[in-house]
Design an enzyme around this catalytic site. Structure first.
Site, PDB file in Angstrom:
ATOM      1  N   HIS A  82      13.617   8.151  -4.030  1.00 20.26           N
ATOM      2  CA  HIS A  82      12.713   7.008  -4.180  1.00 20.26           C
ATOM      3  C   HIS A  82      11.635   7.360  -5.181  1.00 20.26           C
ATOM      4  CE1 HIS A  82      11.587   3.035  -2.624  1.00 20.26           C
ATOM      5  NE2 HIS A  82      10.359   3.386  -2.964  1.00 20.26           N
ATOM      6  N   ASP A 161       8.062  -3.961   6.046  1.00 19.01           N
ATOM      7  CA  ASP A 161       7.841  -3.645   4.630  1.00 19.01           C
ATOM      8  C   ASP A 161       8.278  -4.805   3.747  1.00 19.01           C
ATOM      9  OD1 ASP A 161       7.036  -1.831   2.493  1.00 19.01           O
ATOM     10  OD2 ASP A 161       9.144  -1.827   1.967  1.00 19.01           O
ATOM     11  N   ARG A 168       1.507  -7.372  -0.864  1.00 21.20           N
ATOM     12  CA  ARG A 168       0.714  -6.413  -1.662  1.00 21.20           C
ATOM     13  C   ARG A 168       0.945  -6.647  -3.152  1.00 21.20           C
ATOM     14  NH1 ARG A 168       3.130  -1.355  -0.260  1.00 21.20           N
ATOM     15  NH2 ARG A 168       1.624  -0.342  -1.600  1.00 21.20           N
ATOM     16  N   SER A 183       4.961   2.326   3.213  1.00 19.48           N
ATOM     17  CA  SER A 183       5.978   1.434   2.660  1.00 19.48           C
ATOM     18  C   SER A 183       7.247   2.223   2.327  1.00 19.48           C
ATOM     19  CB  SER A 183       5.409   0.753   1.407  1.00 19.48           C
ATOM     20  OG  SER A 183       6.427   0.190   0.625  1.00 19.48           O
ATOM     21  N   LYS A 187      10.973   2.535   4.868  1.00 21.05           N
ATOM     22  CA  LYS A 187      12.316   2.156   4.376  1.00 21.05           C
ATOM     23  C   LYS A 187      13.258   3.352   4.425  1.00 21.05           C
ATOM     24  CE  LYS A 187      11.014   0.579   0.176  1.00 21.05           C
ATOM     25  NZ  LYS A 187       9.612   0.230   0.198  1.00 21.05           N
TER      26      LYS A 187
HETATM   27  N1  URA Z   1       7.531   1.947  -3.689  1.00 15.77           N
HETATM   28  C1  URA Z   1       7.548   1.380  -2.456  1.00 15.77           C
HETATM   29  O1  URA Z   1       8.605   1.238  -1.863  1.00 15.77           O
HETATM   30  N2  URA Z   1       6.394   0.992  -1.919  1.00 15.77           N
HETATM   31  C2  URA Z   1       5.211   1.141  -2.526  1.00 15.77           C
HETATM   32  O2  URA Z   1       4.194   0.779  -1.962  1.00 15.77           O
HETATM   33  C3  URA Z   1       5.184   1.722  -3.818  1.00 15.77           C
HETATM   34  C4  URA Z   1       6.373   2.123  -4.377  1.00 15.77           C
END
Ligand code: URA
Length: 435
Positions: A82, A161, A168, A183, A187
């Site tokens: 990620h 999320d 956001r 966040s 996930k």
């Molecule tokens: N990636 C995400 O999944 N969430 C965030 O808040 C920032 C980057």
């Protein structure tokens, strides 16, 4: 505590108990806490921060808002990557098929564009027909049978999320370590992974502009992951200019296809190979990094990465012919160059401003329910250290019917570049590796 009291307490800098955070997240997920209260809460967190226990509580509450997948019946190491978000960061689109082609299983829950940054889901949806809203059962089956599946948060996987991310995005409440950490990790922990590779971006196009903030974010993310028994590797990588040349959804897909055909920009290739290699190492399918890098290079060279992407696209309802023939991707109504106002060297790029210009073209959202235009974007012609003459293009804009007018976009982009008499020192792509 009621939502009002929770917002009030955080606004005044007080530490929130875990049960209050859990109740707020639960209420928001189920529509009992309205968007305006959650937006106010996010702004309070933005200014006041959270301590480690609060971040853990927020992550857990967001994780428990949906299911936590158990992929233990899927053979092989399950590893994901990620990124904390950047401009032109299309790495996941190449990395997921490459890692799968090299023997790692990749269950990937991604996000849409956020603030000035692009999102993997919006890029994938630029491929005609591609579906990111698969049910959990199909996600599981595709990870098992194809080796990788890329979806968005769903009503069952990280639903908190899903809602909070969209809120956001349009309320300027992204750049907060607790909110980003919860966040991302809510996930990732829902995916049933064994290991996670984090690409923590730092620089003018990242949410964390300073290395010390990026390092703090990396440590927070890694601590949450390890606390839940996952192997976590984090790389701090440079985001002081767009990654590669393309910024904008279909343009970025086309650049990924170039990369998987053995071409593409050198910075994009270097970062894709490194992060994929980290996944192979974390998944135990390569004994050390040099061998892992060689395996990834081979999967690019012999076309297995491209073939795997085609397989993923077909499995998710997309047009596999678009992978072989990028002219089938959406095309912008027109293009125009943005000329350099001066001769010299590119000394700095305000990469966030480039990302915001892409949003203003229609590649991202101004409101939660805005559609994105997959075709629009920017092709960067001059990168840091490049020489440019007055009037030569800094970049080329691909615009559409909903794009801001040309003068405004051109002013945004020309203003994002600093042109000076000398080339700056080379900007490092890899800053640090935290294991
Ligand atoms: N990636 C995400 O999944 N969430 C965030 O808040 C920032 C980057």
């Amino acid at each position: 505590m009621r939502a009002y009291e929770i917002i009030h307490a955080k606004r005044d800098g007080r530490v929130l108990p875990a049960d209050a955070i859990a109740a707020l997240v639960d209420g928001f997920t189920h529509g009992e806490v309205p968007d305006y209260q959650m937006a106010a809460f996010c702004m309070a967190v933005f200014f006041r921060g959270m301590d480690d226990a609060e971040v853990r509580a927020l992550t857990e509450a967001m994780l428990r808002s949906g299911d936590v997948l158990d992929l233990s019946d899927v053979p092989g190491a399950k590893v994901d990557k990620h990124s904390t978000g950047g401009v032109g960061d299309k790495v996941s689109l190449a990395l997921a098929p490459l890692a799968a082609a090299c023997g790692v299983k990749v269950p990937m829950i991604s996000g849409r564009g956020l603030g000035h940054t692009g999102g993997t889901l919006d890029k994938l949806e630029a491929i005609p027909g591609f579906r990111v809203d698969l049910p959990v059962e199909r996600f599981r089956a595709q990870v098992r049978d194809v080796g990788a599946c890329l979806i968005g948060q769903t009503a069952r996987l990280a639903p908190a999320d899903r809602k909070l991310y969209a809120l956001r995005d349009v309320t300027a409440t992204v750049e907060s370590i607790p909110l980003i950490a919860a966040s991302i990790m809510s996930k990732k922990l829902a995916e049933g992974i064994d290991a996670l590779v984090l690409d923590v971006k730092v620089g003018s196009g990242a949410f964390m502009k300073r290395p010390e903030d990026a390092r703090a974010l990396a440590r927070t993310l890694a601590a949450i992951g390890r606390g839940m028994g996952k192997r976590v590797t984090a790389l701090l990588t440079g985001m002081d200019q767009p990654l590669g040349r393309a910024v904008g959804n279909a343009l970025e897909v086309a650049e990924v296809l170039e990369l998987l055909r053995g071409g593409g920009p050198a910075d994009l290739r270097a970062i894709t190979v490194e992060l994929t290699a980290e996944m192979l190492l974390a998944g135990g399918v390569a004994p050390e990094l040099a061998a892992a890098r060689a395996a990834v290079e081979q999967a690019i060279g012999d076309g297995r990465g491209l073939a795997k992407l085609e397989e993923i696209v077909a499995a998710q309802g997309g047009d596999p012919a678009a992978i072989r023939d990028p002219s089938r991707l959406p095309r912008a109504a027109g293009t125009y160059p943005v000329p350099s106002p001066a001769a010299g060297f590119v000394q700095a790029v305000d990469t966030e401003a480039v990302g915001l210009a892409a949003v203003a073209l229609g590649a991202g959202r101004a409101r939660v329910d805005d559609p994105v235009d997959p075709a629009v974007g920017i092709l960067v012609e001059r990168k840091l250290g490049d020489r440019v003459e007055r009037g030569e293009p800094l970049c080329v804009v691909h615009h559409g019917p909903r794009s801001e007018p040309r003068e405004r976009i051109a002013a945004r982009l020309a203003g994002a570049y600093r042109i000076g008499p000398a080339a700056p020192p080379a900007a490092p792509l890899f800053l640090e590796r935290l294991t």
